[in-house]
Design an enzyme around this catalytic site. Structure first.
Site, short mmCIF file in Angstrom:
data_model
loop_
_atom_site.label_atom_id
_atom_site.label_comp_id
_atom_site.label_asym_id
_atom_site.label_seq_id
_atom_site.Cartn_x
_atom_site.Cartn_y
_atom_site.Cartn_z
N ASN A 9 0.85 -1.19 0.00
CA ASN A 9 0.00 0.00 0.00
C ASN A 9 0.89 1.24 0.00
OD1 ASN A 9 -1.92 1.99 0.41
ND2 ASN A 9 -2.31 1.45 2.55
N TRP A 10 0.97 1.92 -1.14
CA TRP A 10 1.84 3.09 -1.24
C TRP A 10 1.26 4.32 -0.55
CZ3 TRP A 10 4.31 3.34 -6.84
CH2 TRP A 10 5.16 2.24 -7.01
N LYS A 11 -0.02 4.25 -0.18
CA LYS A 11 -0.68 5.38 0.48
C LYS A 11 -0.54 6.64 -0.39
CE LYS A 11 -0.10 3.18 4.95
NZ LYS A 11 0.16 3.32 6.39
N HIS A 93 -9.32 0.76 5.50
CA HIS A 93 -8.03 0.95 6.14
C HIS A 93 -8.20 1.87 7.34
CE1 HIS A 93 -3.85 2.19 6.75
NE2 HIS A 93 -3.50 1.12 6.07
N GLU A 95 -6.66 4.32 8.35
CA GLU A 95 -6.52 5.75 8.04
C GLU A 95 -7.78 6.30 7.39
OE1 GLU A 95 -1.75 5.07 7.61
OE2 GLU A 95 -2.95 5.34 5.80
N GLU A 163 -4.74 -5.11 10.85
CA GLU A 163 -3.75 -4.06 11.06
C GLU A 163 -3.95 -3.43 12.44
OE1 GLU A 163 -4.26 -0.88 8.28
OE2 GLU A 163 -6.35 -0.63 8.81
N GLY A 169 3.31 2.22 11.11
CA GLY A 169 4.23 3.33 10.96
C GLY A 169 4.96 3.73 12.23
N SER A 209 3.66 -2.74 10.32
CA SER A 209 5.11 -2.53 10.28
C SER A 209 5.88 -3.80 9.93
CB SER A 209 5.61 -1.97 11.62
OG SER A 209 5.10 -0.68 11.86
N GLY A 230 3.11 -1.16 4.21
CA GLY A 230 3.09 0.26 3.90
C GLY A 230 4.44 0.74 3.40
N GLY A 231 5.19 1.41 4.25
CA GLY A 231 6.44 2.04 3.85
C GLY A 231 7.44 1.12 3.19
#
Length: 249
Positions: A9-11, A93, A95, A163, A169, A209, A230-231
């Site tokens: 997920n590049w967000k 998600h 967020e 999640e 993060g 993470s 994610g990251g």
């Protein structure tokens, strides 16, 4: 048999230059019995689908509107994602739930619309730190599963991602026992609601993470069929390390 899935997920990250990372991933050898999904921002989906064409990489969206079309400025319909080359869409998600106030009912409606458009939904569930500390984790996740997943779920149109919101993060990772407890609970609830035939075929991803350094031990946990990353999915080398760990698990 459930397929393993490594989903990135590049967000809200990535411009045209980021497609070079996707191209690197697409050139790698397909991992054994493992699917790979990249969900870039909507502005890159069409171009990403061309980069990934004829490779083992699938492309997805990060959200869709509950309606098929209409006066919804700035939103993206599920049909539009499919038309742009997406095969999946992430829904619910944390967020989106927190920043946009999305409820279980909203997620459920979006999922039904996404299925009508031919998309596979990755529906996210998870608890906040206060909910974890209050020992309400399973109650929260049970409610999210019941409220967010439509009745027409199958092993072909649904992926569930757990999640823990407090681990996204932050670098914090639940213990393997905590991860296993939640994933086993999700599997049990899926089997109870949809029957063993469907409940056992829905992949359950872990999404808190995940990095190359901890992927091997996370993928050893019961009912962890992959990861929502994610990251670490923004760089091909990092994400490839996670893919390789999943394929070897």
């Amino acid at each position: 048999m459930r397929r393993k899935l490594a989903a990135g997920n590049w967000k809200m990250n990535g411009t045209s230059a980021a497609l070079a990372e996707l191209e690197t991933l697409a050139k790698a050898a397909p991992p054994a019995e493992t699917d790979v999904l990249i969900c870039p921002p909507a502005t890159l989906i069409s171009r990403a689908s061309h980069v990934a064409e004829n490779s083992h990489i699938q492309i997805g969206g990060q959200d869709c509107h509950a309606a098929n079309s209409g006066a919804h400025t700035g939103d993206v319909a599920a049909d539009m994602l499919h038309d742009a080359g997406a095969s999946h869409v992430i829904l619910g998600h944390s967020e989106r739930r927190e920043d946009h106030g999305e409820t279980n009912e909203v997620v459920r409606t979006k999922a039904a619309t996404a299925w009508e458009a031919g998309l596979i939904t990755v529906i996210c569930v998870g608890e906040t730190l206060s909910e974890r500390e209050a020992e309400n984790t399973l109650d929260i996740i049970g409610g999210q599963l019941a409220g967010s997943i439509p009745d027409a779920a199958t092993g072909e149109n649904l992926v569930v991602a757990y999640e823990p919101v407090w681990a996204i993060g932050t670098g914090k990772v639940p213990t393997l026992s905590q991860i296993g407890d939640v994933h086993d609970f999700v599997r049990m609830r899926l089997e109870r609601r949809f029957g063993e035939g469907i409940g056992r075929t829905v992949p359950i991803l872990y999404g808190g993470s995940v990095k190359p350094s901890n992927a091997v031990e996370i993928f050893s946990v019961s009912n962890v069929d992959g990861a929502l990353v994610g990251g670490a999915s923004l760089k091909a080398a990092d994400f490839q390390g996670i893919i390789d760990a999943l394929a070897a698990s």
